[in-house]
Enzyme design. Structure first.
Site, PDB file in Angstrom:
ATOM      1  N   GLY A  50       0.177  41.798   7.400  1.00  0.00           N
ATOM      2  CA  GLY A  50       0.744  42.243   8.667  1.00  0.00           C
ATOM      3  C   GLY A  50      -0.285  42.865   9.595  1.00  0.00           C
ATOM      4  O   GLY A  50       0.070  43.532  10.566  1.00  0.00           O
ATOM      5  N   SER A  56     -14.615  29.826   3.609  1.00  0.00           N
ATOM      6  CA  SER A  56     -14.190  31.211   3.804  1.00  0.00           C
ATOM      7  C   SER A  56     -14.522  32.023   2.561  1.00  0.00           C
ATOM      8  O   SER A  56     -13.984  31.738   1.475  1.00  0.00           O
ATOM      9  CB  SER A  56     -12.689  31.284   4.080  1.00  0.00           C
ATOM     10  OG  SER A  56     -12.311  32.643   4.090  1.00  0.00           O
ATOM     11  N   ASP A  72      -0.267  39.310  19.018  1.00  0.00           N
ATOM     12  CA  ASP A  72      -1.428  39.293  18.117  1.00  0.00           C
ATOM     13  C   ASP A  72      -2.667  38.699  18.770  1.00  0.00           C
ATOM     14  O   ASP A  72      -3.724  39.335  18.792  1.00  0.00           O
ATOM     15  CB  ASP A  72      -1.098  38.571  16.803  1.00  0.00           C
ATOM     16  CG  ASP A  72      -0.087  39.340  15.981  1.00  0.00           C
ATOM     17  OD1 ASP A  72       0.286  40.446  16.390  1.00  0.00           O
ATOM     18  OD2 ASP A  72       0.326  38.825  14.933  1.00  0.00           O
TER      19      ASP A  72
END
Ligand code: ADP
Ligand code: MG
Length: 366
Positions: free
Chosen positions: A116, A61, A164
């Site tokens: 968030g 990543s 989500d």
């Protein structure tokens, strides 16, 4: 040479993306079986991937240290770090009967991690989209979202709701996704082109937020048993007199959920009518309900909201996300988002001494 070639010594054969999200209205309604109205943000996670002929997975990543790490399909074991999302996706897809071999993957993302904005669901969804393409999996966007939730609940060990993964998978930029968290019925509503969305992080995170979140969930369950319903979603505004008769603070908690569900439905109507003032007013009412009834706001967030409301270009402002710190979302006049956000940040920092971060619109210079 690009990063993928440098890391893995070959080219990626597949590229897939998924955006982060912000919830526009409908807070603490999901676990009560109610309604939410999130939308995608411009920031997104990109996966470059190439299948392998063995069962090894190598992944890196760029958002983190950029170093590749490896695991073997079928031997996934929780490591309590970001690789768990990748291991979880591989394990969950295979457990659901999808055929994969190993793969090399590189993750890049502009979604702020842990702010968030759902970087985790963006990662789950982007990776599943890449694997779907690489291995020709018969997987639609809805199934993909359900599997994304399982990755987090069952492998990573994060008790996330369905919002989500659903919005990251079914959402569309410039549109809001209405989702009924109980039936999972959903549809897209176009956002008005003549308004901007702004998301500003307060720079404050409450140390006991997980405990407070669990306490709110328990209070909702308490209210349900006293009212004789399975979920607060079964109540409507006509039931508010019964809700008012509950003991403190259960009466407030239940009133927030009932009125917030009604506000999500009204927000969908306001969107259809193109009524920005009405939508802004619903944002404001939602915040006041979170502050006074659900009691999940904090002084710094209330200050941000009050400062935002002092700007005549702002239609409405509210706390977004679980609360006890975090971010606010504002609906502002079209073309003014960047300037509103910059002014808000400056006056907030001067008055609170805390450092705010503008999350949306994204910083184009970085
Ligand atoms: P968020 O609100 O951003 O979803 P979470 O705590 O649910 O916050 O998920 C954040 C976690 O997801 C990170 O700590 C990391 O493990 C993983 N994650 C998200 N985005 C990336 C990324 N680009 N690269 C690696 N891991 C990521
Ligand atoms: Mg997450």
């Amino acid at each position: 040479m690009d990063d993928f070639v440098q890391l893995f010594g070959r080219v990626a054969t597949v590229v897939a993306h998924a955006h982060g999200r912000v919830n526009l209205i409908g807070e603490h309604t999901d676990y009560n079986g109610g309604f939410v109205l999130p939308t995608l943000i411009p920031q997104r996670t990109t996966i470059q991937l190439a299948p392998r002929s063995d069962d090894h997975v190598r992944v890196a990543s760029v958002s983190l240290d950029g170093k590749p790490t490896a695991f073997v399909l079928g031997a996934e074991a929780r490591r309590h770090d970001w690789v768990d999302y990748v291991q979880g996706v591989a394990r969950t897809l295979r457990n659901a009967g999808y055929c994969l071999s190993g793969f090399d993957a590189l993750i890049q993302s502009s979604v702020p991690v842990g702010s968030g904005l759902s970087s985790s669901a963006a990662l789950d969804v982007a990776l599943m989209r890449a694997l779907r393409q690489a291995f020709q999996l018969d997987l639609d966007a809805f199934q993909l979202a359900l599997l994304g939730q399982r990755v987090e609940n069952e492998f990573v060990g994060a008790q996330v709701g369905i919002m989500d993964p659903m919005v990251c998978s079914l959402g569309r930029e410039g549109w809001a996704l209405f989702l009924d968290a109980q039936s999972l019925q959903n549809h897209l509503e176009p956002l008005p082109a003549n308004a901007d969305l702004v998301v500003v992080n307060s720079g404050v995170a409450h140390r006991h937020s997980a405990g407070d979140y669990n306490a709110r969930r328990a209070e909702c369950e308490g209210a349900c048993s006293l009212l004789g319903v399975g979920k607060l979603r079964e109540l409507s505004e006509a039931d508010l007199p019964r809700v008012a008769a509950l003991p403190e603070p259960l009466n407030r908690r239940a009133r927030h959920v009932v009125t917030e569900n009604a506000r999500v439905l009204k927000a969908v109507e306001a969107l259809r009518d193109g009524d920005l003032h009405r939508l802004g007013q619903l944002f404001n009412e939602s915040h006041d309900s979170q502050r006074d009834d659900y009691q999940v706001s904090i002084a710094e967030i209330d200050l941000l909201v009050d400062l935002a409301r002092g700007d005549e270009r702002v239609y409405g402002a509210r706390l977004t996300g679980g609360g006890f710190g975090g971010s606010i979302v504002l609906l502002v006049r079209g073309g003014t988002g960047r300037d509103c956000a910059a002014r808000l940040r400056a006056s907030y920092e001067q008055q609170s001494g805390c450092k705010a971060t503008i999350l949306v619109p994204p910083d184009v210079s970085s």
